[in-house]
Design a protein around this motif. Structure first.
Motif, PDB file in Angstrom:
ATOM      1  N   VAL A 251      17.458   1.774  -5.428  1.00  0.00           N
ATOM      2  CA  VAL A 251      17.472   2.148  -6.837  1.00  0.00           C
ATOM      3  C   VAL A 251      16.201   2.958  -7.126  1.00  0.00           C
ATOM      4  N   THR A 252      16.349   4.253  -6.950  1.00  0.00           N
ATOM      5  CA  THR A 252      15.261   5.179  -7.289  1.00  0.00           C
ATOM      6  C   THR A 252      15.884   6.408  -7.933  1.00  0.00           C
ATOM      7  N   GLU A 253      15.042   7.247  -8.486  1.00  0.00           N
ATOM      8  CA  GLU A 253      15.550   8.470  -9.089  1.00  0.00           C
ATOM      9  C   GLU A 253      16.034   9.457  -8.030  1.00  0.00           C
ATOM     10  N   ASN A 254      15.490   9.368  -6.834  1.00  0.00           N
ATOM     11  CA  ASN A 254      15.832  10.312  -5.769  1.00  0.00           C
ATOM     12  C   ASN A 254      17.060   9.883  -4.957  1.00  0.00           C
ATOM     13  N   HIS A 255      17.468   8.646  -5.066  1.00  0.00           N
ATOM     14  CA  HIS A 255      18.593   8.143  -4.293  1.00  0.00           C
ATOM     15  C   HIS A 255      19.681   7.632  -5.240  1.00  0.00           C
ATOM     16  N   ARG A 256      20.890   7.968  -4.896  1.00  0.00           N
ATOM     17  CA  ARG A 256      22.012   7.512  -5.701  1.00  0.00           C
ATOM     18  C   ARG A 256      23.133   7.081  -4.763  1.00  0.00           C
TER      19      ARG A 256
END
Length: 169
Positions: free
Chosen positions: A54-59
């Protein structure tokens, strides 16, 4: 979540009972397990990876497991199709397994009404198809009887008149 798996298993089992009644290769247990497994995979796909990456760079793409269920069931269904004596057998079984997996996925996603409605449509379709086949086979058998009688008549004519040979006509 257990209710979703239970609903899938029951709906898949209903289709399996119809297939079992018709003495088809994939019956109750197979359809029951396919629907239940598809529901579990759908639940895992949607909820099994919460909190992972759960990061902004990974979805995460939660549809990936569901897409693989479709491919996997297609592979299993292909194994039920047999080409024998210039006839294809097992297509309805393959399609039944495929739609049973879809019903399981719908139940796994919590779409109970859609899953139940689809099950009813599958059962209606299978029964209507069986009715049409019985009617078609009845007509086919009567034409085969007429053809057999005509052949027997020609053979008896050639026995009476040895110079008449229907095979040379």
């Amino acid at each position: 979540m257990f209710l979703r798996i239970l609903a899938a298993a029951l709906l898949g089992g209903l289709i399996g009972l119809e297939r079992e009644y018709r003495a088809k290769e994939a019956g109750f247990r197979t359809h029951f397990l396919v629907a239940m497994g598809a529901a579990l995979f759908m639940i895992l796909s949607a909820h099994g990876f919460d909190g992972v990456l759960v990061t902004e760079n990974h979805r995460l793409d939660v549809s990936r497991i569901a897409a693989q269920v479709v491919s996997g069931i297609g592979f299993i269904g292909a194994g039920t199709i047999i080409f024998q004596r210039h006839a294809v057998r097992g297509l309805t079984t393959a399609a039944g397994l495929w739609v049973t997996a879809a019903i399981g996925m719908a139940a796994g996603a919590g779409m109970y009404v859609l899953a139940a409605e689809t099950t009813v449509l599958v059962l209606l379709g299978l029964e209507a198809f069986n009715h049409v086949l019985r009617r078609f086979n009845r007509n086919k058998k009567s034409s085969e009887i007429e053809e057999t009688e005509a052949t027997a008549e020609m053979e008896s004519t050639s026995e009476i008149n040895p110079f008449f040979d229907s095979k040379n006509d």
